[in-house]
Structures are given as C-alpha cells and as structure tokens.
Design a protein around this motif. Structure first.
Motif, PDB file in Angstrom:
ATOM      1  N   GLN A  31       0.049  -1.510  -7.098  1.00  0.00           N
ATOM      2  CA  GLN A  31      -0.531  -1.772  -5.787  1.00  0.00           C
ATOM      3  C   GLN A  31      -0.377  -0.560  -4.868  1.00  0.00           C
ATOM      4  OE1 GLN A  31       1.324  -5.361  -4.472  1.00  0.00           O
ATOM      5  NE2 GLN A  31       0.145  -6.627  -5.861  1.00  0.00           N
ATOM      6  N   ILE A  33      -1.412   2.719  -2.539  1.00  0.00           N
ATOM      7  CA  ILE A  33      -2.355   2.951  -1.447  1.00  0.00           C
ATOM      8  C   ILE A  33      -3.490   3.829  -1.969  1.00  0.00           C
ATOM      9  CG2 ILE A  33      -2.658   3.994   0.826  1.00  0.00           C
ATOM     10  CD1 ILE A  33       0.273   3.354   1.392  1.00  0.00           C
ATOM     11  N   ARG A  59      -5.612  -0.867  -0.607  1.00  0.00           N
ATOM     12  CA  ARG A  59      -4.944  -0.769  -1.911  1.00  0.00           C
ATOM     13  C   ARG A  59      -5.967  -0.688  -3.038  1.00  0.00           C
ATOM     14  NH1 ARG A  59       0.588  -0.155  -0.977  1.00  0.00           N
ATOM     15  NH2 ARG A  59       0.940  -1.079   1.050  1.00  0.00           N
TER      16      ARG A  59
END
Length: 61
Positions: A31, A33, A59
């Motif tokens: 997950q 960025i 994300r």
C-alpha cells in the motif's frame, strides 16, 4: 495425497525472494504512496533532494 514442490535455496533466491512478483504488485501489497504525478522535489542545498507526496492518501491499487 498432495505434494508441494520444494524450492532450492540458491544464493540467487536468497538475495531476491520477491523475484516472482512484479514491482507494481509489491507496491500494491505494501500500500505504497503513488508518486506518479503526485510529488514535489525539495532541494536541501547540500547535494541531496527530498521527494514529498502532494497527496499522501493516493495509493497503488
């Protein structure tokens, strides 16, 4: 009766156990960025730069 294939623990496998996954798949699993078109670069003035996300809630999916 089921048999599971055993992978040999070679030095190549031990150095990169994620070699069967793509980079995009690893980023989705963690997950991370998404910095594509979502970053600013700050010059720290000492030869280094800092990359900051504009929207930290964006994300990989």
């Amino acid at each position: 009766m089921m048999f599971k294939e055993v992978k040999a623990l070679s030095s190549k496998w031990l150095s990169n156990p994620h070699q069967e996954l793509s980079l995009h798949e690893r980023l989705k699993r963690k997950q991370s960025i998404d910095l594509r078109d979502n970053h600013i670069i700050v010059d720290l003035g000492n030869g280094y730069d800092e990359i900051k996300p504009i929207n930290p809630d964006k994300r990989y999916n």
